[in-house]
Design an enzyme around this catalytic site. Structure first.
Site, PDB file in Angstrom:
ATOM      1  N   CYS A 194     -67.946  18.890  52.673  1.00 16.56           N
ATOM      2  CA  CYS A 194     -67.416  20.257  52.746  1.00 16.56           C
ATOM      3  C   CYS A 194     -66.567  20.510  53.979  1.00 16.56           C
ATOM      4  O   CYS A 194     -65.737  21.421  53.983  1.00 16.56           O
ATOM      5  CB  CYS A 194     -68.562  21.264  52.697  1.00 16.56           C
ATOM      6  SG  CYS A 194     -69.533  21.217  51.173  1.00 16.56           S
ATOM      7  N   ASN A 195     -66.761  19.738  55.035  1.00 17.53           N
ATOM      8  CA  ASN A 195     -65.969  19.939  56.248  1.00 17.53           C
ATOM      9  C   ASN A 195     -64.582  19.334  56.139  1.00 17.53           C
ATOM     10  O   ASN A 195     -63.703  19.608  56.966  1.00 17.53           O
ATOM     11  CB  ASN A 195     -66.669  19.325  57.455  1.00 17.53           C
ATOM     12  CG  ASN A 195     -66.992  17.853  57.274  1.00 17.53           C
ATOM     13  OD1 ASN A 195     -68.054  17.544  56.740  1.00 17.53           O
ATOM     14  ND2 ASN A 195     -66.119  16.948  57.671  1.00 17.53           N
TER      15      ASN A 195
END
Length: 382
Positions: free
Chosen positions: A162-163
């Site tokens: 997700c980063n």
């Protein structure tokens, strides 16, 4: 294949906007526009409980108390007995490829159309995804699908979670600054429904209650210093000024995507302490981002935080002293789409720009978090 498509075009300012201590040498990379795309089918959490055949009241509660109302997903047809077909790993990988190419192509075409550029103008393409693995990578597939130049430089950011949207943005902004005047595109595309395991356990049910399918494309360009200034109406997109990262080795296994022997496919795992680990490090990384800029947290007008989940958003907000208003777009993207993994922050940034409240010169922070455990940040100026 059709589906939801949403775009916003933002006008580039034609001044170099270089600030010592922020952008380094060379012109700043500037976001020209953002476009998003989703699959055609959207489901309420109540509908998904029925589709997934959830009967355990604890798991039903996880779905219904997630602060998510709807998610766009690419789900298989139901079996003759009414249950959902259990896809093999091969079927999931094929779904990732077809869904990612469809959503990604629509998002890229939309962002180029709205910003006035053609496919031939794209000099660099970065594709970010975690929900499937392809060789050749998604960037090659997208170039072939859209007919981009075969000489387009490209990068695939795979498996970072997700980063990864900000990791990709760092690379794209660096290329744009090294090639002033040329257009670079980043595509974050996640077919999270290609990473689901249905075994009735709380572990997989938490994941199945949270993630959605979606793509977001952003066009970036660094304005050459000798380019004449052109006044453009409306709010401009932000210049990308600086990045800062924080890896938390003690929580390296708190978020992971690995092989499940019993299911015979890959499965995502989220530790229950993830929100608190991320929140506890949020202040540290923001302070590092602002170090050397002469800025304080109170100087930041706009916060775009990854829609990782209700507890993640609340933990980050508490630790940074953010108000509900500060994270309003993060909250509504979670509500309307669920966690879109790497592209979530671009959905929120698009909503901020569409809102029309940004004043030229405003400063903003973009924050994403994911496996590692990792927090990524960027300082931007509108």
């Amino acid at each position: 294949m059709t589906g939801q498509l949403s775009t916003i075009a933002v006008s580039p300012t034609m001044e170099p906007a270089y600030s010592p201590g922020l952008t380094g040498s060379g012109p700043a990379a500037k976001i020209l526009g953002i476009a998003t795309a989703t699959p055609p089918n959207s489901y309420s959490q109540a509908e998904l409980i029925d589709i997934f055949g959830v009967t355990d009241e604890r798991i039903r509660s996880v779905f219904l108390n997630s602060a998510i109302e709807r998610r766009s997903l690419t789900l298989p047809e139901r079996a003759p007995d009414g249950t959902m077909h259990q896809e093999s790993q091969g079927e999931l990988l094929r779904k990732h490829r077809s869904t990612a190419i469809d959503m990604g192509s629509r998002a890229i075409s939309a962002v180029l159309g709205r910003t006035g550029y053609d496919l031939d103008d794209v000099g660099y393409l970065t594709c970010v995804t975690t929900t499937g693995f392809l060789t050749p990578g998604l960037s090659a597939r997208i170039i072939a699908e859209l007919g981009l130049s075969v000489h387009t430089s490209r990068l695939d950011v795979v498996g970072m979670g997700c980063n990864a949207g900000l990791n990709g943005l760092n690379a794209v902004a660096g290329w744009a600054r090294a090639h002033p005047g040329r257009v670079a595109v980043m595509l974050c595309v996640e077919a999270c429904s290609a990473a689901y395991v249905f075994d009735g356990t709380m572990r997989t049910s938490v994941v199945n209650s949270l993630f959605g399918d979606g793509a977001a494309a952003v066009a970036i360009r660094a304005v050459p210093y000798d380019e004449p200034e052109v006044a453009e109406p409306g709010v401009t997109g932000p210049e990308v000024l600086k990045f800062a990262s924080c890896l938390i080795p003690d929580a390296i296994d708190a978020m992971r995507y690995d092989w499940d022997d019993e299911a015979g496919k890959f499965s995502f795992y989220l530790d229950r302490d993830v929100p608190y680990v991320v929140g506890a490090h949020a202040e540290l990384i923001v302070n590092r981002l602002l170090t050397g800029t002469g800025l304080r947290r109170s100087d930041i007008a706009h916060w775009i935080v990854h829609s990782g989940g209700k507890k993640v958003i609340d933990s980050v907000a508490v630790n940074l002293g953010l108000t509900r208003h500060d994270v309003r777009h993060t909250v509504t993207v979670l509500r309307d789409y669920g966690n879109l993994s790497s592209g979530s922050f671009l959905f929120s940034l698009r909503r901020l720009l569409d809102e029309g409240v940004v004043v030229p010169g405003d400063l903003g922070v973009l924050m994403t978090m994911g496996p590692g455990s990792t927090i990524e940040t960027a300082l931007v100026r509108y």
